[in-house]
Design a protein around this motif. Structure first.
Motif, mmCIF file in Angstrom:
data_model
loop_
_atom_site.group_PDB
_atom_site.id
_atom_site.type_symbol
_atom_site.label_atom_id
_atom_site.label_comp_id
_atom_site.label_asym_id
_atom_site.label_seq_id
_atom_site.Cartn_x
_atom_site.Cartn_y
_atom_site.Cartn_z
ATOM 1 N N TRP A 1 0.841 -1.191 0.000
ATOM 2 C CA TRP A 1 0.000 0.000 0.000
ATOM 3 C C TRP A 1 0.879 1.245 0.000
ATOM 4 O O TRP A 1 1.859 1.323 0.766
ATOM 5 N N TYR A 2 0.521 2.167 -0.845
ATOM 6 C CA TYR A 2 1.179 3.462 -0.921
ATOM 7 C C TYR A 2 0.126 4.536 -0.770
ATOM 8 O O TYR A 2 -1.072 4.263 -0.941
ATOM 9 N N ARG A 3 0.536 5.742 -0.471
ATOM 10 C CA ARG A 3 -0.425 6.833 -0.395
ATOM 11 C C ARG A 3 0.184 8.105 -0.947
ATOM 12 O O ARG A 3 1.397 8.287 -0.945
ATOM 13 N N GLN A 4 -0.701 8.956 -1.412
ATOM 14 C CA GLN A 4 -0.271 10.239 -1.948
ATOM 15 C C GLN A 4 -1.226 11.316 -1.464
ATOM 16 O O GLN A 4 -2.415 11.326 -1.834
ATOM 17 N N ALA A 5 -0.712 12.203 -0.630
ATOM 18 C CA ALA A 5 -1.489 13.327 -0.150
ATOM 19 C C ALA A 5 -1.395 14.461 -1.169
ATOM 20 O O ALA A 5 -0.476 14.512 -1.984
ATOM 21 N N SER A 6 -2.346 15.357 -1.102
ATOM 22 C CA SER A 6 -2.389 16.468 -2.044
ATOM 23 C C SER A 6 -1.100 17.272 -1.986
ATOM 24 O O SER A 6 -0.666 17.697 -0.905
ATOM 25 N N GLY A 7 -0.465 17.461 -3.129
ATOM 26 C CA GLY A 7 0.755 18.246 -3.206
ATOM 27 C C GLY A 7 2.012 17.533 -2.760
ATOM 28 O O GLY A 7 3.085 18.155 -2.693
ATOM 29 N N LYS A 8 1.904 16.246 -2.461
ATOM 30 C CA LYS A 8 3.068 15.490 -1.996
ATOM 31 C C LYS A 8 3.339 14.300 -2.906
ATOM 32 O O LYS A 8 2.497 13.902 -3.705
ATOM 33 N N GLN A 9 4.530 13.740 -2.739
ATOM 34 C CA GLN A 9 4.896 12.566 -3.518
ATOM 35 C C GLN A 9 4.266 11.311 -2.937
ATOM 36 O O GLN A 9 3.959 11.249 -1.736
ATOM 37 N N ARG A 10 4.099 10.325 -3.788
ATOM 38 C CA ARG A 10 3.587 9.034 -3.326
ATOM 39 C C ARG A 10 4.629 8.389 -2.416
ATOM 40 O O ARG A 10 5.826 8.415 -2.692
ATOM 41 N N GLU A 11 4.146 7.798 -1.319
ATOM 42 C CA GLU A 11 5.057 7.183 -0.358
ATOM 43 C C GLU A 11 4.570 5.797 0.041
ATOM 44 O O GLU A 11 3.370 5.516 0.027
ATOM 45 N N LEU A 12 5.529 4.969 0.417
ATOM 46 C CA LEU A 12 5.189 3.633 0.897
ATOM 47 C C LEU A 12 4.522 3.716 2.263
ATOM 48 O O LEU A 12 4.987 4.418 3.153
ATOM 49 N N VAL A 13 3.438 2.976 2.426
ATOM 50 C CA VAL A 13 2.780 2.851 3.724
ATOM 51 C C VAL A 13 3.159 1.517 4.366
ATOM 52 O O VAL A 13 3.644 1.468 5.495
#
Length: 115
Positions: free
Chosen positions: A36-48
Motif C-alpha cells: 500500500w502506498y499513499r499520496q497526499a495532495s501536493g506530496k509525492q507518493r510514499e510507501l505505507v
C-alpha cells in the motif's frame, strides 16, 4: 495483465478506523510482494506498508503500531487495517502488486480523516 482494485476508503473521524482491501484479478500465476502506498495532495507518493509472499512486513515509521497489512493468497487480496487515524493520514491510497517482477497499480481509494 493484472488489475488490482482497491476498496474501503471513505471519511472517518480522527481516532477512527478503516479497513482497505485490494483484490487482484487477471492472468495471475504467482504474486510476489503486495503493498500500500499513499499520496497526499501536493506530496509525492510514499510507501505505507508492504508484505512479501512469505508474509514478511515492512511499515513506514509514521504508521507503525497503528496500521497492519495482511494478505490472503487464496483470494489474491491484500488488506490494510488502519487504526487511530490522524488527519495527516488523509490521502489517496494505492495498492501495488508485483507479479513476475512487474509492478501493477490500482487506481486508488480516497481516505479522508476529518472531524
Amino acid at each position: 495483465q493484472v488489475q488490482p482494485v482497491e476498496s474501503g476508503g471513505g471519511l472517518v473521524q480522527p481516532g477512527g478506523s478503516l479497513r482497505l482491501s485490494c483484490a487482484a484479478s487477471g492472468r495471475i500465476f504467482e504474486i510476489n510482494a503486495m503493498g500500500w502506498y499513499r499520496q497526499a495532495s501536493g506530496k509525492q507518493r510514499e510507501l505505507v506498508a508492504q508484505i512479501s509472499s512469505g508474509g514478511m512486513t515492512n511499515y513506514a515509521d509514521s504508521v507503525k503500531g497503528r496500521f497492519a497489512i495482511s494478505r490472503d493468497n487464496t483470494k489474491n487480496t491484500v488488506y490494510l487495517q488502519m487504526n487511530s487515524l490522524k488527519p495527516e493520514d488523509t490521502a489517496v491510497y494505492y495498492c501495488k502488486v508485483v507479479h513476475f517482477g512487474l509492478d501493477y497499480w490500482g487506481k486508488g481509494t480516497l481516505v479522508t480523516v476529518s472531524s
